[in-house]
Design an enzyme around this catalytic site. Structure first.
Site, PDB file in Angstrom:
ATOM      1  N   HIS A  40       0.903  -1.161   0.000  1.00  0.00           N
ATOM      2  CA  HIS A  40       0.000   0.000   0.000  1.00  0.00           C
ATOM      3  C   HIS A  40       0.936   1.203   0.000  1.00  0.00           C
ATOM      4  CE1 HIS A  40      -3.041   2.954   1.061  1.00  0.00           C
ATOM      5  NE2 HIS A  40      -2.223   3.380   2.011  1.00  0.00           N
ATOM      6  N   CYS A 110      -4.365   2.050  -4.804  1.00  0.00           N
ATOM      7  CA  CYS A 110      -3.528   3.072  -4.164  1.00  0.00           C
ATOM      8  C   CYS A 110      -2.218   3.287  -4.917  1.00  0.00           C
ATOM      9  CB  CYS A 110      -3.235   2.686  -2.712  1.00  0.00           C
ATOM     10  SG  CYS A 110      -2.385   1.093  -2.530  1.00  0.00           S
TER      11      CYS A 110
END
Length: 168
Positions: A40, A110
């Site tokens: 992430h 993301c």
């Protein structure tokens, strides 16, 4: 430095392992290849951390989500884009390309957001080991079996403000 030159602001990529080490331990057995993490990412600029997830674009103080501190920080360079111009840019992205409903774990996530924002701010891309991760997972037989389950998942770290609802 000439007094008429534009100020520049540092741009960093915060990298988190959402598997918290499990990918490194289990990937050789499950996928037949070593993955160092399930990444992430977020872009940190103008004193805030910005990222995209299942609720759209969000922001928080650097390291301010439930994920805590990043496992690594990549310096992406500097930008002359002011905070005001950047917020206008993010608002535009949040109303078009990066709405909550356009999130997709493998193709629009993301890391896609961080890569696009990094290029806007600095002209540089984020590291390929991050952007190549979905195709690495899906290239394995187990990845193909897991694909339908994984595609229904979204990642939205708590502890942040949804950007489109936050005050400026």
């Amino acid at each position: 430095m000439d007094q008429h030159s534009s100020p520049s602001f540092p741009v960093q990529l915060y990298v988190y392992d959402i598997s918290r080490g499990m990918a490194r331990q289990l990937s050789p057995m499950m996928l037949g290849k070593q993955l160092d993490g399930i990444w992430h990412t977020a872009v940190v600029v103008h004193g805030e951390e910005f990222f995209y997830g299942g609720v759209g674009i969000s922001n928080c103080p650097p390291g301010g989500t439930e994920m805590g501190q990043p496992i690594s920080i990549v310096d992406l360079g500097v930008t002359e884009v002011t905070g005001e111009i950047f917020m206008d840019y993010l608002t535009s992205l949040g109303e078009s390309t990066y709405r909550a409903e356009t999130y997709h774990l493998f193709e629009h996530n993301c890391n896609t957001f961080s890569n696009e924002v990094a290029q806007f701010l600095t002209g540089s891309r984020i590291p390929e080991y991050i952007t190549d991760l979905p195709s690495e997972v899906l290239s394995t037989p187990f990845g193909q079996v897991l694909r339908p389950i994984l595609e229904s998942m979204t990642v939205s770290p708590s502890g942040a403000n949804s950007f489109n609802n936050s005050q400026r």
